[in-house]
Write an enzyme that holds these catalytic residues in place. Structure first.
Site, PDB file in Angstrom:
ATOM      1  CG  ASN A  33      61.553  77.651  31.945  1.00 49.39           C
ATOM      2  OD1 ASN A  33      62.223  78.203  32.794  1.00 49.39           O
ATOM      3  ND2 ASN A  33      60.390  77.047  32.223  1.00 49.39           N
ATOM      4  CD  GLU A  34      61.111  75.308  35.591  1.00 47.78           C
ATOM      5  OE1 GLU A  34      59.984  74.809  35.526  1.00 47.78           O
ATOM      6  OE2 GLU A  34      61.442  76.131  36.465  1.00 47.78           O
ATOM      7  CG  ASP A  35      61.641  72.067  27.771  1.00 50.84           C
ATOM      8  OD1 ASP A  35      60.761  72.513  28.523  1.00 50.84           O
ATOM      9  OD2 ASP A  35      61.734  72.393  26.572  1.00 50.84           O
TER      10      ASP A  35
END
Lengths: 738, 738
Positions: free
Chosen positions: B433-435
Site C-alpha cells: 500500500n502506497e510504498d
C-alpha cells in the site's frame, strides 16, 4: 487667479447605444441630477434606480452600470470676472476613467487615466450666457477589453484581467476584500480657472544635516501666464507662524531657489517628538497686487532607509530612520475607505487616521490597488505623525509597457509626486504591490536580465525599474524609491533583505499563526488574518434570515478565495467551534487578535538594536474596509474596531514584553521603541485552567533604548494545561503584558 | 493426527530488566492469568493493571506496555495418546512478534515475523507429567529500533519508522485512524500435534475454460511423516455434496495431481450468480484407517484482470472479469477490525461482511498495513460473494531488503498464499500500500532502473518486483499479481492506467469533493471523507464534559493529520456551521455521504461498456474501524453505520442514475451493472427552495447490459437556488434516484 467651481446643474444619463451622441445629448428623457464630484452609482442609488450594492446581494444587480457608457451634462453661466481674464482653463482634477469632454459642442479634452488631472484652455470657447459642458464616460470594462484584445491578455490576481490596461483603481474591479463596482464619473473637482499668471507647480525639497542643526531647502516653481514684470514672493513660516525665510524673485516660468534653515523645527513621527509643520506661501505679484498664490504645509526631517548588515545573519536590514532615530514600523496597510472614494470626506479620513494613530501605529502603507489618496489623508498623517509608505497604483498584475501606456504612467507619477511630495509623512515611494510575485508565479521574472530585455516577458519592469525611478529621481530625490512591495532582488520574498508579505499564514499551506515568527523578514509589509465584523455591521447588510455564519449573504460579503473555509481552519485549530453569529463574531475576532499579536510580538523581538535590526516593520493587512465585509481589516467599514485593533495597539506600545515557551522553559524578552533605557519588574504567573495561581516569580528588567533585548529564561511547571502570563511593572503601574 | 491445544494455565508477567531470565521465570510475583491466543494488553485490562485504551485519553497511559518485554508461561500435561505418536510438533500459528520459546527449559523456536506460523519437533523434549512452556516476547519497539540502528532509519508515513524492520501489523504503531497500541503476545493458537503422517500443505489451482464448460484442476499436496505404504484419498464434493472427483494416490512427500471438471458449478460474485463452493477432502490412509485429513472449501471461476485499450483515451482499463462478466468493483477498503485482532471472532467478521455485502459492495481490499485476515474472513467472503483485493502486508514505508529480511518476507508470502489461495473471493495479490508513493515523494523511485540497481535507493522494489511475484508465480499463478496499490508503472498515480488513490480530496489541496469525478482513474482503490461516529459511540469513549466537537478527547480520537481542520473545511464549504455535538455528527456524516456519492457516481459513469471501461472500480476508504474514532469509515467500531453507508449502497445498486448540471442544462446518465438491458422512465423534477415543484419532465431510459450510458440532455430553470432530483421508475417502483 479666479476659480469657478462647476458643481451645480449637472445631470447624467446612460448613453443609449442606439442613438447618436447628439441625439442622446438632446434627449429629454432619462436624465437624473448628478453630483460632481461624484460617481454614477451614487446618483443612481439616490434616485432609486439601483439598490445600495453594499446591502445583501445587491452588488450582483448593479454590474450593468460598469458595462454601460454614461453621459454628464452641465449648463452654466461664466462669472463675468472670469471672462475678463486673458486665460481661462477648464480644470478636471480627476475623470474616472475613459472620458471625453466637450465645451459648447467642441471637444476640449480626453482622459484615459483616473489619476491624471487635466487642464484645457477654453477662453475662446466660453461665451457669455449659457455654456454647455458634456462628458462622455465609456465603460471601463469594455474599453479595457478592447485594449486587451489589442495587446493580449495579461495575468492578474483579483478582478477582470483587462484592468491592467486601465489606469483606474484596481479594487474597482473587485478584490479579495471588495466588491466589483466599476465606479464611473468625475471623481474630483471640475472648475474654471481664469488668470493672467498662475502657479502651476511648487516643489520643495529638503535635506536635513546629519547633526540635525540645519536643513538645505530647494524650491522649484513652475509659473504660467504673463510673467513679464511680475515677481514671486516666497515666504516660509515656522510652526509658530514666524517667518523663517522670505524672498522676492523675478517671475519666470521655471524658478529654482535654494536656502538654508538653521536649527529647523523638526517633524517627528508620533511618539518620538512633535509634528512641527512649516507653511510655505508662494505668490505672483504685480506691485502690491497678488495675481496668484499657493499655500502649503510641509515639514523637515532627516530620512534614511538603512539597509545595513545584520550582525550574525545574512542579508541586510530594512530600517527607517527619522532624525537619526531608528524605527520599528508597526502599523497597517491602508486601502480606499469606500468603493466610492468621493464619499470619504476629511472627517472620515480623520476618524480612520486617529484610530490608527491611537492604536500605536507608526506607519501606514497606501496600497497600490487603490488611489493616490486625497490631500486630506496626507495632511492628517503629517499632523498625526504617521509615516506613509506610498505605493504607485499597480497591484497584483502583469502590466503592459507599450509606449502610450508608459507615457500615461509617467504623467500620472509626475502629478502624484508633485502633489504629494510636500508631506513629511511620506517616507518611501514604492513601484507596485506584488507584481513581482505574479511574474514569479508564472515564471516570468528573471532578475538577471534587464527590464528592456524583459519587455516581452515581464513588461512591468519598464515601469518599476525605468519610468518610476526616473520620475522619482527627477522630481523627488529626497526619498528612497523601492521597486515593489515585496521586493528583494532575485527573490521577491527573500527573508534576508527588502520587504516581504508573510502569507504563509492564511494563504499558502494555511500555516498555524503560532508559526508567524518563523517566517522571517527584514520588514513585514503585509500579514493578516480574517475576522467577521461586528454584529451591528452585519445587521446593516444582512437581512435577519441571513444572519448566521456562512449564509449566502455573509459569504457574499467575504471576497477572499476560500475565505470561509480558511476561517474554519483557524477556528478549528484554536477554539471550540462557535455556535451562531454572535459566537462566530467573537471567535473569529479572538483568533485574528491572537494571530496578529503572535506575528508582531515575534518580529518585534528581532528588532535588536543598532547593527542588529533583524526585523524593522510589521504592517498588518489591513486597517480598513471599503464596504461592510468579512476581511482582514482590524476595523470595519463603519469604523467599528475588531478585537484585534486593541491587541495590536498593545503589541505596538512603546514598551512590550514577550515570551516563547517550550515545556517548562520560558524565553523572555522586552522591546523598547523609545530613546530612554527602561527598568522595571517582570512578573511571571502560571495558573491552572481552574484559575488557581500555581507559580509566581519576578525578575528585574533592564532594556536599553531603541531595541529588543533577550531577558533569558524563566521556568514554570511543565504541564501543558496551564496558562502563563507576564506583566511588566514600573512605577506601580502595568506597562506591558503578554 | 492428534492435536492438543494449549489454551489453559497460561500466565504472563512483565520481564524485569534487573533479573536474569531464570530468576524472572522462577519469581512468584507479578504473574497474572493470560489468555492464549491473546495479547498482553487484554489481560492487563482484565486485571485492571491498565485502563481500556479505547476510552478517553487512556491510550497515552498504556504506551509503556509496548516498551516492555513480556514473559508467558504455561504448565501442562501431555495427553497420553499424543506421547505415543512417533512425531510430536509444537505448533505456534502466530507469535507477535519477537518471541523465543522454551519447552522444559530448552529453546525450541524463535520468531520475528507475526505472519509466519512455526512448528518445532518436540517429541524428545516432552515428558510425562508436568511440562513447562515459556515464551519471551521482546518489546517490538526496542527490537525494531535496534534493527533500525543497524540498517539505518527509513522513511515511513504513520507510526514509528522502525516499524518497517518489524514484520508486524503496521497499524499497531499508530495510523491516521488508529491508536498506537503495540500488541504483544501469542495472537494465534498454540498446540501440540502428534502424528505418524500429516498433511503439511494442500494447494488447489484451477483454470476455467473460456466457454466456462470445464475447469482444469491441479492439486499439490505436501505430506510429512512416515508415508511408506500409505495412500492419499482425494475427494472433491460439488456444492450439493455429490462427489465430483475421487482419487486414491500413493503417499509421497510431494504429490501433483491434475483432473478436469466438466460443467463446473461456478462461483459468482454477489449479484451475478450463486456462490457455489466445492469441498475438498484429503486424507492420508493406511488401509481403512485415516491417519490425517484436511477439508477445505473452494470455488471455481474464470478470473481475468483486463488491461485493454479504452476507446478514445490514453492508457488501458483495469477491469476485473469473473466468468466473462465485467465488473464495476464498488466497495470498501478493509482494515483490522480491532487494535487487538484476537477479539474479532467469526461472528464479528460476519456482521462486518454482511454489512458490506448488503451495502452492495462488490469488492473489499484487505489493506497492507494490517494483517492477512483470519480464515473466517475469507470463508465469509466466499459465501457472500465479495471479491477480495489482497495486499501483502507492507504499507506507507520504505522497507529494507537485506537478505534476512527478504527471507522472512518470502516465508510470510508462502504461508499466506498457501493458506489463502483456496478462496475464490480473492482476485488479486498486491505488493503493498502506497510504498511507491512514499518512494516517489522522496525522489527515490526511478522506474527506468531495475530493482537490483535500486536496492540502495528503493530497496522495497526487491520485495514487490522480485520476491513476491516469484512466490505468487510459484505457488499461485492463477491470480494476477500487482506490484502496489496504487501502481501504474512510472507514475504510481497515473490516471490512465493501473489503480489510483484519489486523495486530492481531503488530503492534498483539500479539493472540493464535487470535483471527485475530475480526478480520473482506471480503478480508484482509495478515496474517502471523514465523519464523526454516532453519538452513542462517542458517549462510549468521551466523558460527558468532553462531548463537544474538537474537545481534547474527540481530537485524540481523530488520528488524521489536521483531521479536525480538514473536517472544518468541508463543513464550511457545504453546510451551515453545526452547533454542538449532535449537529456535528449529523453534518459530518451528511458531508461524507454526499462526498462518497459524488465520487462513485462520477467514476461509475465512466464504466461505459466493453472496450470503453474508463473506470472499473471505486473502493471507499474505509469500511471499518479498529477502535472508536472519527475516521473515514462508513461504519464505526461498534458496527454502527454512518449516513454514508446508506448512500454508498444507493450508488452501488445494480442500476443507478446520475446527472451533472451547468446552468439550465443537465447531462444525464444511467449505469447498469447487470447482464440485462434495462428500460424505464426517468423523471426529472425541479423544486424551489421553498419546496414548490417548478418543473417536471420525464424521459425514456434504455440502458444496455454491463455499462453506463449517456442519456443526453435535459433542461431545467437556470436559477441557482433550486433543487433538481431524478427518479428512475420501472414496473411501478423507484429503481434509482439522484
Amino acid at each position: 487667479m479666479i476659480a469657478q467651481v462647476l458643481s451645480d446643474n449637472w445631470q447624467l444619463r446612460q448613453r443609449s447605444p442606439r442613438a447618436t451622441l447628439e441625439e442622446d445629448l438632446a434627449s429629454h428623457k432619462g436624465w437624473i441630477p448628478a453630483t460632481v464630484p461624484g460617481y454614477v452609482h451614487q446618483d443612481l442609488m439616490r434616485e432609486g434606480v439601483i439598490p445600495d450594492p453594499f446591502v445583501g446581494l445587491a452588488e450582483l444587480e448593479v454590474q450593468w452600470v460598469g458595462d454601460a457608457d454614461w453621459l454628464y451634462r452641465c449648463t452654466f453661466e461664466v462669472d463675468d470676472e472670469l471672462l475678463r481674464m486673458p486665460y481661462v482653463d477648464l480644470c478636471c482634477d480627476g475623470l474616472d476613467t475613459f472620458a471625453t469632454v466637450w465645451l459648447n459642442g467642441q471637444e476640449v479634452l480626453h482622459s484615459d487615466n483616473q489619476f491624471v488631472p487635466h487642464r484645457a484652455a477654453v477662453r475662446e470657447i466660453l461665451r457669455e450666457g449659457s455654456n454647455e459642458l458634456w462628458i462622455l464616460f465609456e465603460s471601463p470594462l469594455r474599453a479595457g477589453r478592447r485594449l486587451q484584445e489589442q495587446h493580449g491578455e495579461m495575468r492578474a490576481w483579483n478582478g477582470d484581467p483587462s484592468r491592467v490596461y486601465v489606469r483606474k483603481a484596481g479594487y474597482h474591479y473587485g478584490w479579495d476584500w471588495g466588491p466589483t463596482l466599476l465606479a464611473i464619473g468625475p471623481w474630483r473637482e471640475i472648475r474654471l480657472e481664469g488668470y493672467s499668471a498662475r502657479i502651476d507647480t511648487v516643489r520643495i525639497l529638503h535635506e536635513v544635516a546629519p547633526d540635525l542643526s540645519s536643513a538645505a531647502v530647494r524650491l522649484y516653481l513652475g509659473l504660467e501666464g504673463d510673467l513679464e514684470g511680475r515677481e514671486v514672493l516666497v515666504r516660509l513660516l515656522d510652526p509658530e507662524g514666524h517667518p523663517a525665510h522670505t524672498d522676492l524673485i523675478v517671475a519666470r516660468n521655471h524658478i529654482e531657489h535654494e536656502f538654508d534653515l538653521q536649527f529647523p523645527h523638526l517633524w517627528w513621527p508620533r511618539g518620538h517628538g512633535p509634528q512641527q509643520l512649516y507653511t510655505l506661501q508662494v505668490s505672483v505679484r504685480e506691485g502690491e497686487a497678488t495675481l496668484a498664490s499657493r499655500t502649503l504645509r510641509t515639514g523637515f526631517r532627516r530620512l534614511r532607509l538603512l539597509q545595513e548588515p545584520v550582525k550574525g545573519e545574512e542579508g541586510s536590514s530594512f530600517t527607517f530612520e527619522i532624525n537619526n532615530v531608528p524605527l520599528f514600523c508597526g502599523g497597517y496597510n491602508w486601502i480606499p475607505a469606500d468603493s466610492f472614494t468621493t464619499r470619504v470626506d476629511r472627517r472620515r479620513y480623520e476618524r480612520w487616521l486617529r484610530l490608527a494613530a491611537e492604536g500605536n501605529a507608526t506607519m501606514l502603507r497606501v496600497w497600490g490597488g487603490g488611489i493616490y489618496e486625497a490631500d486630506a489623508f496626507y495632511e492628517l498623517c503629517d499632523e498625526l505623525g504617521l509615516l506613509v509608505w506610498q505605493d504607485f497604483m499597480f497591484a497584483c498584475g502583469m502590466y503592459p509597457a507599450h509606449e502610450e501606456f508608459l507615457q500615461s504612467v509617467r504623467r500620472e507619477a509626475e502629478s502624484a509626486i508633485t502633489r504629494l511630495h510636500v508631506h513629511p509623512s511620506i517616507v518611501i515611494w514604492c513601484g507596485n504591490n506584488e507584481d513581482y510575485q505574479v511574474a514569479q508565479s508564472i515564471g516570468a521574472y528573471d532578475p538577471d536580465i534587464s527590464p528592456e530585455e524583459a519587455r516581452d516577458t515581464f513588461p512591468g519592469r519598464m515601469i518599476y525599474e525605468r519610468v518610476l525611478p526616473e520620475v522619482c529621481a527627477r522630481l523627488d530625490p529626497s526619498r528612497p524609491y523601492w521597486p515593489g512591495s515585496p521586493y528583494a532582488g532575485a527573490d521577491p520574498n527573500d527573508p534576508t533583505q527588502g520587504d516581504r508579505h508573510v502569507w504563509e499564514v492564511w494563504h499558502g499551506q494555511l500555516a498555524p499563526y503560532q508559526r508567524y515568527p518563523s517566517f522571517r523578514s527584514r520588514f513585514v509589509s503585509e500579514f493578516g488574518m480574517q475576522a467577521l465584523p461586528s454584529r451591528r455591521t452585519i445587521e446593516a447588510f444582512a437581512p435577519p434570515s441571513e444572519r448566521y455564519p456562512e449564509s449566502r449573504t455573509l459569504d457574499h460579503h467575504n471576497k477572499a478565495q476560500d475565505g470561509p473555509r480558511r476561517i474554519a481552519v483557524y477556528l478549528s485549530d484554536n477554539l471550540r467551534a462557535p455556535c451562531g453569529l454572535a459566537e462566530a463574531v467573537y471567535a473569529t475576532q479572538l483568533v485574528q487578535a491572537e494571530a496578529l499579536a503572535a506575528g508582531i510580538r515575534g518580529w518585534r523581538r528581532e528588532w535588536r538594536g543598532r547593527g542588529r535590526y533583524g526585523c524593522s516593520g510589521a504592517l498588518v493587512w489591513q486597517l480598513n474596509d471599503c464596504w461592510p465585509v468579512t476581511s482582514w481589516a482590524v476595523a470595519d467599514y463603519y469604523l467599528r474596531p475588531k478585537a484585534a485593533y486593541y491587541v495590536v495597539r498593545r503589541e505596538l506600545a512603546p514598551i512590550t514584553i514577550g515570551y516563547s515557551r517550550e515545556g517548562s522553559r520560558l524565553q523572555l524578552w522586552c522591546s523598547n521603541l523609545t530613546g530612554e533605557p527602561f527598568s522595571g519588574q517582570l512578573e511571571v504567573t502560571q495558573w491552572s485552567l481552574q484559575g488557581e495561581k500555581i507559580l509566581q516569580t519576578s525578575l528585574e528588567v533592564n532594556a536599553p533604548a531603541y531595541g529588543s533585548v533577550e531577558l533569558g529564561e524563566a521556568h514554570v511547571h511543565a504541564f501543558r494545561t496551564t496558562v502563563v502570563g507576564l506583566r511588566l511593572l514600573a512605577g506601580g503601574s502595568v506597562i506591558a503584558r503578554a
